[in-house]
Scaffold this active site. Structure first.
Site, PDB file in Angstrom:
ATOM      1  N   TYR A   1      14.708  30.266   7.877  1.00 46.74           N
ATOM      2  CA  TYR A   1      13.471  30.901   8.290  1.00 46.74           C
ATOM      3  C   TYR A   1      13.197  30.944   9.682  1.00 46.74           C
ATOM      4  O   TYR A   1      13.317  30.014  10.387  1.00 46.74           O
ATOM      5  CB  TYR A   1      12.084  30.378   7.726  1.00 46.74           C
ATOM      6  CG  TYR A   1      12.111  30.432   6.231  1.00 46.74           C
ATOM      7  CD1 TYR A   1      11.973  31.466   5.710  1.00 46.74           C
ATOM      8  CD2 TYR A   1      11.904  29.406   5.296  1.00 46.74           C
ATOM      9  CE1 TYR A   1      11.784  31.695   4.380  1.00 46.74           C
ATOM     10  CE2 TYR A   1      11.916  29.343   4.064  1.00 46.74           C
ATOM     11  CZ  TYR A   1      11.708  30.567   3.490  1.00 46.74           C
ATOM     12  OH  TYR A   1      11.589  30.621   2.028  1.00 46.74           O
TER      13      TYR A   1
ATOM     14  N   LYS B   1       0.912  -1.174  -0.101  1.00 51.96           N
ATOM     15  CA  LYS B   1      -0.010   0.038   0.021  1.00 51.96           C
ATOM     16  C   LYS B   1       0.923   1.385  -0.126  1.00 51.96           C
ATOM     17  O   LYS B   1       2.086   1.201   0.298  1.00 51.96           O
ATOM     18  CB  LYS B   1      -1.070  -0.047   1.245  1.00 51.96           C
ATOM     19  CG  LYS B   1      -0.230   0.087   2.450  1.00 51.96           C
ATOM     20  CD  LYS B   1      -1.251  -0.206   3.541  1.00 51.96           C
ATOM     21  CE  LYS B   1      -0.499  -0.117   4.987  1.00 51.96           C
ATOM     22  NZ  LYS B   1      -1.094  -1.066   6.021  1.00 51.96           N
TER      23      LYS B   1
HETATM   24  C1  LIG Z   1      -0.609  -1.961   6.872  1.00 54.35           C
HETATM   25  C2  LIG Z   1      -1.225  -2.966   6.911  1.00 54.35           C
HETATM   26  C3  LIG Z   1      -0.470  -4.256   7.180  1.00 54.35           C
HETATM   27  C4  LIG Z   1       0.983  -4.552   7.303  1.00 54.35           C
HETATM   28  O1  LIG Z   1       1.329  -3.890   8.449  1.00 54.35           O
HETATM   29  P1  LIG Z   1       2.858  -3.923   9.271  1.00 54.35           P
HETATM   30  O2  LIG Z   1       2.707  -3.483  10.396  1.00 54.35           O
HETATM   31  O3  LIG Z   1       3.741  -2.952   8.068  1.00 54.35           O
HETATM   32  O4  LIG Z   1       3.413  -5.315   8.753  1.00 54.35           O
HETATM   33  C5  LIG Z   1      -1.185  -5.478   7.360  1.00 54.35           C
HETATM   34  N1  LIG Z   1      -2.676  -5.494   7.360  1.00 54.35           N
HETATM   35  C6  LIG Z   1      -3.320  -4.341   7.103  1.00 54.35           C
HETATM   36  C7  LIG Z   1      -4.646  -4.403   7.006  1.00 54.35           C
HETATM   37  C8  LIG Z   1      -2.718  -3.097   6.961  1.00 54.35           C
HETATM   38  O5  LIG Z   1      -3.243  -1.888   6.727  1.00 54.35           O
END
Ligand SMILES: *Cc1c(COP(=O)(O)O)cnc(C)c1O
Length: 395
Positions: free
Chosen positions: A277, A38
């Site tokens: 800044y 993702k």
């Molecule tokens: C992001 C996510 C994972 C993976 O999680 P990690 O902690 O990065 O291993 C697994 N399942 C779902 C539903 C997620 O959103």
């Protein structure tokens, strides 16, 4: 080092990715593994990461947004990685957008459902589809609450007659990365609710479904959460789900992303000179500073101002500096310290974070160092690196 126009780059070490995949398979040897890609594979670039994972034997990929899942499905199809070879699971359905849901189903993407309404939306498309029922076991994000889960199961059973096949039951753990009794008890409660939901679905006739609960932390620290399938996320990218529980090194994971840039300028500042800044930092003594051409427009957190470390590799060695003054949109300043001569030159490589155990980035800061400096987690540090920073794939 890199051959491109932009002065900063993210090196993506694909052999480290393969190493981490193997580590996760060792941690959960009896389950199938789904590679979670993702948000552009946590900022590493979804298509390249997807191909590497499939080549390493992954038969499942998971992507939150259906839109992104479709893009990856098409990219994989174009490069010969068919649906038979790798399935894609996606779990955020855009409400009311049945077009994208239809396209996803036609492309063979498996979708998560959290409510009876979700099942009806999919069934109304009158297409053969595969779904995973999500039960909310304690995260209170997506998923049917346990008291609503029997109705979801009933809807799924009814939809079977219309070509909707339930292939999974799943949930997500909220605290599996945390040490401490309270977190352990909360995780055990989630496991128990999940098992009860799976048993109920089985009794009602949903047999032969894949059960999946664990992300990286569950895989590493709760073997009883492995069930049929585990979802590999942050560990694949070589980072610990929680360095307070175990560090990247202790887990034998290798950071995949190295973020670097060429210094655009090095100059001498007299004591008392304010920087950037608002002049939030003033040179306490005569010092040398370097200019790094990456900024919050590239996803460098502004919270890194006056805080995050950077290692500079020069012709004669390396030195570790700290960001001074505020991070700007395209650049920031680092303090190279007091030296009789310039300790670095324009064109030298500055590594913001990467793998401190690699020979060419020895002792550089890690994404965890940046997370500490910025008050966030390593996930956010790598994921936010923007699309304009070129990804250079290696290995
Ligand atoms: C992001 C996510 C994972 C993976 O999680 P990690 O902690 O990065 O291993 C697994 N399942 C779902 C539903 C997620 O959103």
């Amino acid at each position: 080092m890199p051959n491109q126009q932009y002065p900063g780059w993210a090196r993506i070490d694909l052999s480290a990715l393969s190493h981490n995949a193997k580590r996760l398979h060792d941690a959960a040897p009896n389950a199938e593994h789904m590679g979670i890609i993702k948000a552009a594979a946590y900022g590493h670039g979804a298509t390249e990461i997807a191909r590497t994972l499939v080549d390493a034997g992954y038969q499942w990929l998971g992507i939150a947004q259906v839109e992104e899942a479709l893009t990856i499905r098409r990219a994989l199809d174009r490069s010969g990685y068919s649906s038979e070879r790798v399935g894609i699971f996606s779990w955020i359905l855009p409400p009311g957008n049945t077009d994208v849901i239809r396209e996803a189903i036609e492309a063979g993407i498996e979708l998560s459902v959290s409510s009876v309404a979700d099942v009806l939306t999919i069934a109304a498309l009158a297409l053969p589809a595969r779904i995973h029922l999500k039960v909310d076991t304690g995260m209170s994000r997506a998923g049917a609450r346990p008291e609503d889960f029997p109705a979801l199961v009933a809807a799924a059973l009814q939809a079977q007659g219309r070509g909707i096949e339930t292939v999974g039951i799943w949930s997500h753990l909220a605290r599996a990365d945390e040490p401490g009794e309270e977190s352990i008890a909360a995780t055990h409660r989630q496991i128990e609710i999940f098992e009860t939901a799976c048993a109920l679905a089985y009794e009602r006739g949903l047999t032969g479904v894949k059960r999946h609960l664990a992300a990286t932390s569950g895989q590493l620290w709760y073997p009883q959460t492995h069930f049929d399938l585990v979802r590999d996320g942050i560990g694949l990218y070589g980072l610990s789900p929680n360095p307070e529980r175990a560090t990247t090194r202790e887990l034998d994971l290798r950071p995949v992303m190295t973020l670097a840039a060429h210094l655009t300028m090095v100059k001498h500042l007299p004591a008392g000179t304010p920087v950037s800044y608002g002049g939030t930092w003033t040179a306490p003594n005569d010092t040398w500073v370097g200019l790094v051409p990456l900024g919050y427009g590239d996803g460098i957190p502004r919270h890194a101002s006056n805080a995050a470390p950077v290692t500079v590799y020069t012709s004669t060695g390396q030195l570790t500096a700290t960001i001074v003054g505020r991070v700007c949109m395209d650049q920031f300043v680092i303090n190279l310290g007091a030296h009789p001569h310039a300790p670095a030159r324009a064109g030298d490589t500055a590594v913001l974070f990467g793998n401190p155990d690699r020979v060419d980035t020895r002792d550089c800061p890690s994404a965890d160092d940046w997370a500490d400096a910025c008050g966030t987690i390593n996930y956010e540090i790598v994921t936010r690196i923007g699309a304009r920073v070129p990804r250079l794939y290696e290995g």
